[in-house]
Write a protein that holds these residues in place. Structure first.
Motif, mmCIF file in Angstrom:
data_model
loop_
_atom_site.group_PDB
_atom_site.id
_atom_site.type_symbol
_atom_site.label_atom_id
_atom_site.label_comp_id
_atom_site.label_asym_id
_atom_site.label_seq_id
_atom_site.Cartn_x
_atom_site.Cartn_y
_atom_site.Cartn_z
ATOM 1 N N HIS A 136 0.825 -1.207 0.000
ATOM 2 C CA HIS A 136 0.000 0.000 0.000
ATOM 3 C C HIS A 136 0.863 1.263 0.000
ATOM 4 N N TYR A 137 1.988 1.207 0.679
ATOM 5 C CA TYR A 137 2.900 2.352 0.721
ATOM 6 C C TYR A 137 3.297 2.753 -0.702
ATOM 7 N N ARG A 139 1.812 1.954 -3.493
ATOM 8 C CA ARG A 139 0.622 2.363 -4.230
ATOM 9 C C ARG A 139 0.293 3.829 -3.959
ATOM 10 N N ASN A 140 0.426 4.204 -2.689
ATOM 11 C CA ASN A 140 0.189 5.606 -2.329
ATOM 12 C C ASN A 140 1.156 6.547 -3.038
ATOM 13 N N ARG A 141 2.320 6.013 -3.410
ATOM 14 C CA ARG A 141 3.306 6.841 -4.126
ATOM 15 C C ARG A 141 3.147 6.742 -5.639
ATOM 16 N N PHE A 313 1.158 7.186 4.554
ATOM 17 C CA PHE A 313 -0.288 6.936 4.563
ATOM 18 C C PHE A 313 -1.090 8.176 4.958
ATOM 19 N N ASP A 315 -2.894 11.508 4.614
ATOM 20 C CA ASP A 315 -3.479 12.146 3.433
ATOM 21 C C ASP A 315 -4.903 12.572 3.747
ATOM 22 N N ARG A 320 -6.088 6.232 1.103
ATOM 23 C CA ARG A 320 -4.651 6.156 1.328
ATOM 24 C C ARG A 320 -4.335 5.716 2.759
#
Ligand SMILES: *Cc1c(COP(=O)(O)O)cnc(C)c1O
Length: 457
Positions: A136-137, A139-141, A313, A315, A320
């Motif tokens: 997920h980290y 993906r957030n980027r 995370f 945001d 996110r």
């Protein structure tokens, strides 16, 4: 007493489905032992006999069964607050535990120390948390292509679908393989696999070269590598040189991927240091803890992460955020047990005492290691394993059908000791409170069991 045990056994088999068990083997092939109570290293059966728990009840117990200080801490907490959901709420046991775990976590010069703790309620769940966070980290980027995990051959990270996907033990994995996400496996640095004459360190570094090749072949596709540092427990207690993790750390940094240390079994002093990572001077980006975390009293897992990962995370968008949750996340009773466990590490100078116990284990193991059917004996702190083979020198395994491990399990139980071999590997992983007489009993029993089961195999 025997009649009482028999009653429990038949009630049990009418209603319980036991874990990790072919139930057809009960009660004919495999004895079923109803346990009435535990104390120290002993499990007291309803059959009136006592059994020395040499495997710490699947590696969770640290200071003996029914350790009174941990029991009292749970009882006290139960009178204050049994549970509250951890979303939107906090409580003293979880806050204190997180502070203490972060203070104790491995450090490495030049790296910002681990800064946040996420709780879950068992080891597999903790692994799921770490894998999802790493993915997920990125993906957030906006790095959507990073969705693969690298794991070691012969590794084990739990039984849930995500954790099983990064595990490589065929017995647990094979059936479910069609359900599992694809992982990238790299050769284990396992010292048992070294060529004759090759040192454990040389072999580990050779395995690290294979990892380097793998990472080169998948640029921008990997989010993390997960590893059991120093010791692959479920993978037959295979051990590797600490130089490996050091190289892994460098390679993960060079490729910009996270290093997840699964210290669920190795943590809390099992391999000699509080955490196995310390032996390599390495700090992971994520560290999974469970098993001994509560001294063996209650299920709880903690995932420690860096502040930088956590910040990834933050945001306006909820998407996110890390929305993962379990109903019992950060349960106060379990956290109180964990805090009491950390108190005992301080009060009893556990790691110092374990050094003496581990040295005594090595002495007592020496004559067993010389047995003609013992191909290898290895030790990491409070874990000591014997690899039984048909031929000690050539390392030819016994045929699986001989079921040497099962025979050893039964033979040890008859002698009042719980040894639950992994395949044909017998190991000692006792509660830390084991005393000299109990260690001697364990060693005598182990030798007698090896004699008995190898004589006819
Ligand atoms: C036991 C174990 C797990 C899984 O923990 P559970 O609490 O049994 O789900 C994960 N990783 C390692 C290294 C383990 O030994």
């Amino acid at each position: 007493m025997l009649a009482e045990a028999e009653q429990w056994r038949s009630r049990d088999l009418r209603v319980l489905w036991h874990p990790c068990t072919q139930m057809r083997e009960h009660p004919g092939t495999l004895p079923l032992l109803p346990i009435a109570r535990g104390e120290g290293v002993w499990l007291h059966g309803h059959d009136g006999r006592r059994y020395l728990d040499a495997v710490s009840s699947w590696w969770v117990n640290l200071f003996g069964h029914a350790e009174p200080r941990i029991g009292a801490a749970i009882a006290h907490q139960a009178g204050q607050l049994e549970h509250v959901m951890l979303a939107g709420f906090g409580h003293e046991p979880a806050i204190t535990l997180a502070e203490r775990l972060l203070a104790l976590a491995p450090r490495q010069a030049g790296r910002e120390p681990l800064g946040k703790v996420f709780f879950a309620d068992n080891g597999s769940a903790g692994v799921e948390v770490a894998l999802k966070m790493a993915f997920h980290y990125f993906r957030n980027r906006g790095e959507d292509n990073r969705r693969k995990f690298v794991a070691l051959e012969n590794g084990y990270h739990g039984e849930t679908i995500g954790a099983l996907a990064v595990g490589d033990i065929p017995l647990y994995r094979r059936v479910y393989a069609p359900l599992l996400a694809e992982a990238l496996f790299t050769p284990s640095p396992d010292a048992y696999l070294a060529e004759p004459g090759e040192s454990a360190e040389d072999y580990a570094l050779r395995a690290a070269d294979r990892l380097a090749d793998l990472l080169d072949r998948h640029p921008g596709e990997i989010c993390a590598m997960i590893i059991e540092p120093r010791l692959q427990c479920a993978g037959s207690m295979r051990m590797h040189h600490p130089a490996y993790l050091k190289r892994v750390r460098e390679l993960c940094d060079a490729h910009g991927i996270f290093l997840i240390a699964d210290e669920i079994a190795t943590g809390f002093g099992r391999t000699g240091t509080l955490f196995a990572c310390e032996q390599s001077g390495v700090m992971p980006d994520l560290m999974c803890l469970s098993k001994g975390l509560t001294g063996g009293f209650l299920p709880l897992a903690a995932v420690l992460t860096t502040q930088a990962l956590y910040d990834g995370f933050l945001d306006e968008s909820r998407e996110r955020a890390f929305l993962h949750s379990h109903s019992y996340t950060g349960n106060p009773l379990a956290c109180a047990a964990a805090n009491a466990t950390l108190d005992i590490f301080e009060q009893d100078q556990v790691l110092e005492r374990n050094q003496r116990t581990a040295a005594r284990m090595a002495e007592l193991a020496a004559p067993i290691a010389g047995h003609r059917h013992v191909a290898d004996s290895r030790q990491a702190g409070m874990v000591l394993a014997f690899e039984l083979t048909r031929d000690g020198d050539k390392r030819t395994p016994f045929p699986a059908a001989a079921r040497v491990g099962l025979h050893a399990y039964r033979a040890a139980l008859q002698r009042g000791v719980v040894l639950r071999p992994l395949g044909d590997v017998l190991y000692w992983m006792p509660p830390y409170c084991i005393d000299d007489a109990q260690l001697q009993l364990l060693a005598e029993t182990t030798l007698a069991v090896i004699e008995e089961v190898t004589a006819c195999a």
